[in-house]
Design an enzyme around this catalytic site. Structure first.
Site, PDB file in Angstrom:
ATOM      1  CD  GLN A  43      43.265  26.275 163.370  1.00  0.00           C
ATOM      2  OE1 GLN A  43      43.054  25.076 163.454  1.00  0.00           O
ATOM      3  NE2 GLN A  43      42.877  27.135 164.295  1.00  0.00           N
ATOM      4  CB  THR A  94      64.931  58.227 134.356  1.00  0.00           C
ATOM      5  OG1 THR A  94      65.675  59.400 134.038  1.00  0.00           O
ATOM      6  CG2 THR A  94      64.602  57.483 133.065  1.00  0.00           C
ATOM      7  CG  HIS A  95      66.901  59.489 138.268  1.00  0.00           C
ATOM      8  ND1 HIS A  95      67.701  58.784 139.126  1.00  0.00           N
ATOM      9  CD2 HIS A  95      67.350  59.200 137.017  1.00  0.00           C
ATOM     10  CE1 HIS A  95      68.609  58.112 138.439  1.00  0.00           C
ATOM     11  NE2 HIS A  95      68.417  58.340 137.155  1.00  0.00           N
ATOM     12  CG  ASN A 130      41.069  64.878 148.519  1.00  0.00           C
ATOM     13  OD1 ASN A 130      41.811  65.728 148.031  1.00  0.00           O
ATOM     14  ND2 ASN A 130      40.408  65.057 149.653  1.00  0.00           N
ATOM     15  CB  SER A 134      38.081  68.308 151.810  1.00  0.00           C
ATOM     16  OG  SER A 134      38.103  68.998 153.035  1.00  0.00           O
ATOM     17  CE1 TYR A 191      47.730  20.960 160.143  1.00  0.00           C
ATOM     18  CE2 TYR A 191      47.731  20.268 162.434  1.00  0.00           C
ATOM     19  CZ  TYR A 191      47.255  21.090 161.426  1.00  0.00           C
ATOM     20  OH  TYR A 191      46.329  22.039 161.716  1.00  0.00           O
ATOM     21  CB  SER A 238      40.306  26.734 162.014  1.00  0.00           C
ATOM     22  OG  SER A 238      39.711  25.461 161.904  1.00  0.00           O
ATOM     23  CG  ASN A 271      47.027  16.338 160.259  1.00  0.00           C
ATOM     24  OD1 ASN A 271      46.262  17.098 160.865  1.00  0.00           O
ATOM     25  ND2 ASN A 271      47.942  15.618 160.861  1.00  0.00           N
TER      26      ASN A 271
HETATM   27  N1  ARG Z   1      41.764  23.408 161.473  1.00  0.00           N
HETATM   28  C1  ARG Z   1      42.956  22.697 161.164  1.00  0.00           C
HETATM   29  C2  ARG Z   1      43.865  23.525 160.224  1.00  0.00           C
HETATM   30  O1  ARG Z   1      43.410  24.474 159.663  1.00  0.00           O
HETATM   31  C3  ARG Z   1      42.610  21.417 160.509  1.00  0.00           C
HETATM   32  C4  ARG Z   1      43.583  20.316 160.766  1.00  0.00           C
HETATM   33  C5  ARG Z   1      43.540  19.967 162.193  1.00  0.00           C
HETATM   34  N2  ARG Z   1      44.377  18.880 162.467  1.00  0.00           N
HETATM   35  C6  ARG Z   1      44.655  18.528 163.715  1.00  0.00           C
HETATM   36  N3  ARG Z   1      45.408  17.547 163.859  1.00  0.00           N
HETATM   37  N4  ARG Z   1      44.155  19.179 164.724  1.00  0.00           N
HETATM   38  O2  ARG Z   1      45.010  23.239 160.062  1.00  0.00           O
END
Ligand code: ARG
Length: 472
Positions: free
Chosen positions: A320, A153-154, A283, A275, A315, A22, A108
């Site tokens: 993510q 309206t409409h 435009n 254009s 979780y 992430s 988490n």
């Molecule tokens: N990158 C994870 C997310 O956005 C963080 C939590 C990850 N937790 C895990 N148990 N892998 O949710």
């Protein structure tokens, strides 16, 4: 620190690491994560859960990291996420002692908390800009309480109103968008930290301390709910979807009104394109792109809801996948708010054309029916029929509203009811005049200049109170 060293024999493949990391969008929560770690470590120290000097060392390094910024982190996908990257940084600086910072904490509850910390700021920024936009609209409306335009309206000519009345409709819609975000903010403003993986911890942590340091209203009451609920994201994006709906409707009218056919406004050059082949073109691209981005928001909302659907407690890594859609929604909606504001507040209104359209097409007919009801004590339905017939006959005879006189009406009435109408010529003329028509609508919420001024005053009061909250 290699997180996998305990349980897992092999590294993830490069592709798997890339696929699951992430880090790319964790940049949004970097600072929040450092703040969270400082708050958590401070609490661990205060509650004597970890050694005080170790806590101090950890906090010193975290503060240094905050100053240095995210560039100091190793962000290789194999690191997985920002939480590990931050912990690794502290470990690099002070060695294994860094591991104490993760006592009684999980990624988490960390990620859930980080997202809320950042989203709170973003919601407030957007809210502040909505207030600015409303302020601008009010100032524009003040100039146009007597600028008559036609209302639809409409998308058919309906009744005359004023440009100010129309602008104030935009303002009210934006006010509700603001209020919705305010309400959502209260639910974002809750602290999941302390929930750890899902069942809190056996360490005697103090959730009130981290709640206080991180500036949340209170902590979340159920640790299972806290780590896996993302409805705060869905509702924020829903609020933003409605906000861009308000904006998209404004854009649609800018596009329409700036056509040769409507010729009611001119969008300023700064928000227009031309254009590559047709040299005469001007435009409304900004309005069009904005209108298009409304669809992006709806898509993001649907994506988020669909990811959320049927995830079992608690979780799951699916969560993510929601995050980049949240940030894209926030950024897209915010950019759109800014640009639509700048575009709307710089349009030029063609007031002659407004009046011309309001005069055309018997848009004042409702009032003529009202006059008949008042003067002749006739049920509205009969008056409606007489005026309806009058319009049909007038169109057949190529007459305009200003050509209608008492005699013309008498003939129609004779035909329909067997009696003359006998209405004062002046009353007829007045009821068919668009500006008079507007002035007579003195009911709260209506377009008469007094009523619009009253609405402006009320909204100004509201703005003052809300802007003050930001200055506290
Ligand atoms: N990158 C994870 C997310 O956005 C963080 C939590 C990850 N937790 C895990 N148990 N892998 O949710």
């Amino acid at each position: 620190m290699n997180l996998r060293a305990g349980r897992l024999g092999k590294k993830m493949t490069e592709k798997a690491a890339d696929f699951t990391s992430s880090l790319e969008f964790d940049k949004y929560i970097f600072e929040a994560d450092v703040d969270l770690n400082i708050a958590h470590t401070t609490m661990l120290k205060q509650e004597k859960i970890i050694d005080s000097s170790i806590a101090d060392n950890i906090i010193t390094v975290l503060k240094k990291l905050k100053i240095e910024g995210i560039e100091s982190l190793n962000l290789d996908p194999s690191v997985e996420d920002i939480h590990m990257a931050v912990e690794n940084y502290v470990t690099d600086q002070i060695g294994e002692e860094a591991g104490f910072m993760h006592t009684a904490k999980s990624r988490n509850d960390q990620v859930a908390t980080d997202l809320r910390i950042v989203l709170k700021v973003k919601i407030r920024e957007i809210q502040r800009d909505i207030l600015d936009f409303i302020q601008g609209i009010i100032e524009m409306a003040q100039e146009h309480t007597k600028t008559v335009i036609i209302g639809y309206t409409h998308l058919q000519h309906a009744q005359p109103t004023t440009f100010a009345h129309h602008l104030m409709a935009y303002a009210q819609s934006l006010k509700r968008d603001y209020e919705r975000l305010d309400d959502t903010y209260n639910r974002v403003n809750l602290n999941p930290l302390g929930s750890a993986a899902m069942t809190t911890t056996s360490f005697p942590i103090n959730r009130e301390i981290t709640t206080e340091i991180l500036g949340f209203d209170s902590y979340m009451e159920n640790s299972m709910d806290a780590v896996c609920s993302r409805d705060f994201i869905a509702e924020t994006v829903f609020d933003l979807s409605l906000m861009v709906t308000s904006l998209g409707k404004i854009c649609e009218e800018m596009v329409l009104w700036s056509t040769h056919e409507f010729n009611l406004i001119e969008i300023s050059d700064e928000f227009s394109s031309t254009s590559s082949i047709m040299p005469q073109k001007k435009n409304p691209d900004v309005a069009e792109i904005s209108r298009g981005k409304t669809g992006v928001l709806y898509g993001e909302l649907m994506t988020i809801l669909t990811i959320l659907k049927a995830i079992p407690y608690t979780y799951n890594r699916d969560l993510q996948e929601i995050t980049p859609h949240l940030w894209n929604s926030v950024e897209t909606a915010h950019a759109m708010l800014d640009i639509v504001k700048d575009m709307l507040l710089t349009i030029k209104i063609n007031s002659d054309r407004g009046l011309e359209l309001a005069r055309a097409n018997f848009a004042t007919a409702t009032d003529l029916a009202d006059v008949i009801v008042r003067e002749k004590n006739m049920p509205f339905r009969i008056a409606h029929k007489i005026v309806g017939r009058m319009v049909t006959d007038a169109i057949d005879l190529n007459l305009k509203a200003e050509d209608i006189d008492s005699k013309f009406l008498d003939n129609i009435c004779m035909d329909l009811t067997g009696k003359k109408l006998d209405i004062d010529e002046d009353l007829i003329k007045k009821s068919l005049n668009p500006l008079e028509n507007v002035k007579m609508r003195k009911v709260p919420g209506g377009p008469s200049p007094e009523m619009v001024n009253m609405a402006i005053e009320n909204l100004n009061e509201y703005l003052k109170t809300e802007i003050n909250k930001f200055n506290l």
